[in-house]
Design an enzyme around this catalytic site. Structure first.
Site, mmCIF file in Angstrom:
data_model
loop_
_atom_site.group_PDB
_atom_site.id
_atom_site.type_symbol
_atom_site.label_atom_id
_atom_site.label_comp_id
_atom_site.label_asym_id
_atom_site.label_seq_id
_atom_site.Cartn_x
_atom_site.Cartn_y
_atom_site.Cartn_z
ATOM 1 N NE ARG A 77 -3.525 2.446 2.566
ATOM 2 C CZ ARG A 77 -4.131 2.967 3.629
ATOM 3 N NH1 ARG A 77 -3.877 2.484 4.835
ATOM 4 N NH2 ARG A 77 -4.982 3.967 3.489
ATOM 5 C CG HIS A 78 -1.058 4.863 -0.672
ATOM 6 N ND1 HIS A 78 -1.326 5.555 0.487
ATOM 7 C CD2 HIS A 78 -2.252 4.407 -1.119
ATOM 8 C CE1 HIS A 78 -2.621 5.518 0.728
ATOM 9 N NE2 HIS A 78 -3.217 4.828 -0.225
ATOM 10 N N GLY A 79 2.269 4.937 1.163
ATOM 11 C CA GLY A 79 2.544 5.446 2.496
ATOM 12 C C GLY A 79 1.499 6.449 2.961
ATOM 13 C CB ALA A 349 -1.943 -1.488 -5.078
ATOM 14 N N GLY A 392 1.270 2.281 4.272
ATOM 15 C CA GLY A 392 2.531 1.604 3.982
ATOM 16 C C GLY A 392 2.492 0.101 4.152
#
Length: 478
Positions: A77-79, A349, A392
């Site tokens: 996952r994005h931060g 993602a 994250g």
């Protein structure tokens, strides 16, 4: 004297006070600003800070005796990010709520006798200001903390697996892809910078064969949309929980804690809950003033409310959810099975992708389902969005070569740097043949037809009909 004579004045007082909504005692005494532990920050659901959730271990998990790591596959996952433009606009209502709290405490004198904000917490809210730099042009953007989340995650994995993640980039050894939004693109760049040095992403080649339909299959599935919409219906488990005494008592207690003589709405509570979690994740070394609105027991209720949402949206609450990441599971299995390059794959993602993938793996599955009526029984649940999909979040599969073992090829899964415990897999180290058997339904599937059930099959059928029609038209004109 009979008991009624003794208790009548108290009962009468409570009855009168409740006609206005409240009693003078709300909840346990608690001061967020002076609590050095603040263990509830581990329970902020999908807006939990990664640095709080991740394993504190420095890498010993990855050292498997007599085995050598060969492959690395990651879905991240994005931060930490900013809110959406829509949510930023809503959050400006917190200015008015703050001013009302000040009036409650200083003019109306309506703070509760027990469970009121301590001086540190009250002054934090009183002095809070909306950040005028939070504007719609930064819709969902990655924050500085979010960049560091991914940069240092890359450094951690490289330090633990130097042979699999070399610090010099070569296109054949690495494969990267991200969804088509700023926060995942920036997360990819931060991760690459962590691996290869400052601005290294300028010289890295992105994969061209993947797009949003691969990393966000849920955006292409009408049945998933129907399931998501149903969560807000009155009959859903989340809606029933929000209507329960447990949730309503939490609303009342927090409202009283802030000095209100009326109950704040669930939407107002959500604004306070969101800004608390965002601010705490943006600046780990600071205290978010708004988190002081909640005691630890209040956070337990709020976390469960969100877990009910994600359990049915992305978890085991719907049979559809395990099918959605079909192509992603296939990609992982192909990569782990092959001895050829790339040896390191990293996709960037969103929280839904990570949760859906965990569901496909069969990980973090409780014996009982999550429902509105079993909140107390689920206090030790393992389906917990805080642990699965904080900012994250990352799911990593590592292939090991173990020449001294009967089954040379072994796999370990890690979630947020901690081994994933699967009941068919001994101490987290899985024989490849068992992994193949467990996920055969994915490797043998036609994901384009099965990932979304009937809706996907119908979509493929409709596409075929449309193709035939267009072909006929073109032939007619030629």
């Amino acid at each position: 004297m009979n008991l009624w004579t003794y208790f009548a004045p108290l009962v009468l007082f409570l009855a009168i006070d409740n006609t206005q909504g409240f009693v003078t005692q709300c909840c346990e005494e608690y001061c967020y600003g002076t609590d050095s532990d603040r263990v509830q920050t581990r329970h902020y659901a999908t807006k939990s800070a990664y640095q709080i959730i991740k394993s504190g271990d420095l890498g010993r998990y990855y050292n498997v005796p007599n085995c050598e790591p060969k492959k690395f596959w990651m879905l991240s996952r994005h931060g930490t990010r900013l809110p959406s433009a829509k949510d930023m606009n809503k959050m400006k209502a917190l200015i008015d709520i703050r001013d009302q709290i000040i009036d409650n405490y200083e003019k109306r004198r309506s703070k509760p006798d027990q469970g009121a904000l301590c001086d540190a917490d009250y002054n934090g809210i009183k002095n809070w200001r909306w950040n005028v730099n939070l504007t719609g042009e930064y819709d969902n953007f990655l924050t500085a903390q979010g960049w560091n989340d991914l940069k240092f995650l890359a450094k951690h994995y490289q330090r633990s697996l130097p042979n699999v993640l070399p610090n010099i980039y070569t296109p054949d050894k690495y494969k990267f892809s991200h969804t088509n939004v700023q926060r995942t693109e920036a997360s990819y760049k931060a991760f690459v910078e962590g691996l290869f040095g400052e601005n290294a992403y300028q010289h890295v080649t992105l994969s061209q064969d993947n797009d949003d339909s691969f990393l966000k299959p849920y955006d292409h599935c009408p049945d998933y949309d129907k399931n998501s919409d149903a969560i807000s219906e009155p009959t859903s488990e989340q809606s029933k929980f929000m209507a329960s005494n447990t949730f309503q008592n939490m609303l009342s207690q927090v409202s009283q804690r802030l000095g209100f003589k009326f109950q704040l709405t669930a939407d107002q509570m959500e604004l306070i809950w969101d800004i608390c979690r965002y601010e705490q994740a943006w600046a780990l070394d600071k205290v978010s003033a708004w988190c002081a609105a909640f005691t630890k027991s209040h956070v337990d209720v709020l976390e469960y409310k969100e877990d009910l949402k994600y359990y049915y949206k992305n978890g085991y609450g719907s049979a559809l959810n395990s099918k959605l990441p079909c192509a992603l599971v296939q990609d992982m299995m192909r990569n782990l099975e092959s001895d050829s390059q790339p040896q390191a794959v990293a996709y960037f993602a969103h929280d839904s992708a990570v949760q859906l993938f965990m569901t496909a793996l069969g990980a973090n599955k409780d014996r009982d389902s999550l429902r509105a009526d079993n909140f107390l029984q689920n206090d030790r649940r393992i389906w917990r969005s805080s642990d699965i999909a904080p900012f994250g979040a990352n799911l990593v599969a590592i292939k090991y070569d173990c020449p001294e073992s009967t089954e040379r090829k072994k796999i370990m899964f890690f979630l947020n740097e901690k081994p994933v415990i699967l009941d068919w897999c001994r101490v987290g180290l899985c024989d490849w043949k068992d992994v193949q058997q467990m996920y055969q339904e994915y490797t043998s599937a036609d994901c384009s037809r099965t990932f979304c059930g009937k809706a996907s099959a119908n979509a493929v059928k409709s596409f075929g009909i449309l193709t035939l029609l267009l072909t006929a038209i073109l032939r007619f004109f030629h």
